[in-house]
Design an enzyme around this catalytic site. Structure first.
Site, PDB file in Angstrom:
ATOM      1  N   TYR A  33      -4.365  29.203 -74.995  1.00 51.41           N
ATOM      2  CA  TYR A  33      -3.668  29.910 -76.061  1.00 51.41           C
ATOM      3  C   TYR A  33      -2.221  30.123 -75.658  1.00 51.41           C
ATOM      4  CZ  TYR A  33      -3.662  34.295 -73.389  1.00 51.41           C
ATOM      5  OH  TYR A  33      -3.413  35.259 -72.450  1.00 51.41           O
ATOM      6  N   LYS A 146      -2.770  28.985 -69.253  1.00 50.70           N
ATOM      7  CA  LYS A 146      -3.081  30.119 -70.140  1.00 50.70           C
ATOM      8  C   LYS A 146      -4.420  29.851 -70.828  1.00 50.70           C
ATOM      9  CE  LYS A 146      -0.095  33.237 -72.878  1.00 50.70           C
ATOM     10  NZ  LYS A 146      -0.404  34.471 -72.183  1.00 50.70           N
ATOM     11  N   LEU A 202       0.825  33.367 -64.039  1.00 49.54           N
ATOM     12  CA  LEU A 202       1.231  32.652 -65.246  1.00 49.54           C
ATOM     13  C   LEU A 202       2.751  32.467 -65.235  1.00 49.54           C
ATOM     14  CD1 LEU A 202       0.074  31.686 -68.072  1.00 49.54           C
ATOM     15  CD2 LEU A 202       1.270  33.682 -68.953  1.00 49.54           C
TER      16      LEU A 202
HETATM   17  N1  PLP Z   1       0.975  37.085 -66.886  1.00 48.09           N
HETATM   18  C1  PLP Z   1      -0.126  37.126 -67.651  1.00 48.09           C
HETATM   19  C2  PLP Z   1      -1.462  37.122 -66.994  1.00 48.09           C
HETATM   20  C3  PLP Z   1      -0.023  37.172 -69.047  1.00 48.09           C
HETATM   21  O1  PLP Z   1      -1.130  37.193 -69.814  1.00 48.09           O
HETATM   22  C4  PLP Z   1       1.267  37.198 -69.642  1.00 48.09           C
HETATM   23  C5  PLP Z   1       1.444  37.238 -71.104  1.00 48.09           C
HETATM   24  O2  PLP Z   1       0.554  37.050 -71.857  1.00 48.09           O
HETATM   25  C6  PLP Z   1       2.388  37.173 -68.807  1.00 48.09           C
HETATM   26  C7  PLP Z   1       2.208  37.111 -67.430  1.00 48.09           C
HETATM   27  C8  PLP Z   1       3.783  37.206 -69.381  1.00 48.09           C
HETATM   28  O3  PLP Z   1       4.090  35.988 -69.968  1.00 48.09           O
HETATM   29  P1  PLP Z   1       5.158  35.907 -71.157  1.00 48.09           P
HETATM   30  O4  PLP Z   1       6.424  36.483 -70.629  1.00 48.09           O
HETATM   31  O5  PLP Z   1       5.251  34.459 -71.440  1.00 48.09           O
HETATM   32  O6  PLP Z   1       4.604  36.695 -72.281  1.00 48.09           O
END
Ligand code: PLP
Length: 288
Positions: A33, A146, A202
């Site tokens: 996702y 993700k 991530l």
């Molecule tokens: N880390 C995790 C585990 C996340 O689920 C998310 C966002 O959903 C992030 C970091 C932050 O990512 P982003 O800045 O792309 O929203």
């Protein structure tokens, strides 16, 4: 306002849409996702989210043939359906497809199932600090993709919630990885430091934006591991994500942290607001 849902071309109110029991997302979480914001009918940071979504698909070998332009087009239909000129969120999900439950990939191959959800969203004011608790990172080692497999994140987020916190800091034997649904950064001696991009975190789009801002302003951006102890001695502790942008932390495990480099926090936050404004033509909507 009711959120809009999309499933394989069909559009309706999200709370009325139905998906098949045999969609592999339902029994294996076999999918990926992405999640982004927009306002004024326009997506924010769409290219970076598209890059990550297609990388995630590749990472778990889903043969997704819809082009980036088509995906944007389908998302635009949902955004128009929402009929909201303020800030909104867009969620994309693609699973490996619909087939009888069997661990191996379906044979013959089936088409991936695409789900989109769009709804209005307000974020917390950026000057509001949040508290965190530290927890063991009990996830697997594919955190750079993700995927839909978020059970450990859900369980630690709930622990945070029960402790009155908006997020948690996950660590593996003391080495900080990230939060349950955000990245974690610290500021120390004028440098911003965050965990390196490996399979334990991530690659956050907001983290990437913070890196751009730091580099453009001569602030060293160090992508090296740091520990829970470093969090307690940091000048600032930051949490970054699409929905929160970047907020500072005032307490970890009930102990005061940060507050010693507010000018760096403000510089990062102001630059994010400007970027959002430049791309969408509107400021983000904040909760009262
Ligand atoms: N880390 C995790 C585990 C996340 O689920 C998310 C966002 O959903 C992030 C970091 C932050 O990512 P982003 O800045 O792309 O929203």
């Amino acid at each position: 306002m009711r959120g809009i849902g999309y499933y394989n071309g069909e559009i309706g109110f999200a709370d009325e849409m139905k998906i098949s029991m045999l969609d592999r997302c339902a029994y294996f979480g076999d999918g990926v996702y992405d999640f982004m914001l927009g306002s004024n009918g326009k997506l924010y940071e769409a290219d970076r989210h598209l890059d990550r979504f297609y990388n995630s698909l590749k990472g778990i070998r889903i043969d997704f043939t819809m082009s980036r332009e088509e995906l944007r087009g389908e998302s635009d239909k949902c955004i128009r359906g929402l009929g909201h000129d303020g800030m909104f969120k867009v969620y994309w999900q693609a699973s490996r497809g619909t087939a009888a439950r069997n661990h191996d990939f379906p044979e013959p191959a089936v088409k991936p199932d695409l789900m989109i959800m769009v709804d209005a969203l307000k974020t917390i004011p950026l000057d509001k600090k949040i508290s965190l608790i530290t927890v063991d990172d009990i996830r697997f080692t594919m955190c750079n993709i993700k995927t839909l497999n978020l059970l450990p994140n859900v369980l630690v987020a709930q622990r945070g919630h029960e402790a009155g916190c908006k997020e948690v800091i996950q660590h593996r034997n003391g080495r900080v990885t990230e939060c349950a649904h955000s990245n974690c950064l610290i500021v120390k001696d004028g440098k911003v430091r965050t965990a390196p991009l490996d399979n334990l975190i991530l690659p956050g789009i907001t983290r990437m934006n913070i890196k751009d801002t730091c580099l453009a302003n001569g602030i060293p951006f160090v992508e090296e591991p740091f520990t829970v102890d470093d969090v307690f001695t940091a000048d600032e502790v930051l949490v970054s994500s699409t929905s929160k942008f970047c907020v500072a932390v005032d307490k970890v495990d009930g102990k005061p942290v940060g507050g010693k480099a507010p000018e760096i926090v403000k510089l990062i936050q102001d630059s994010m607001l400007q970027k959002f404004m430049a791309e969408t033509g509107k400021m983000p909507d904040f909760k009262a």
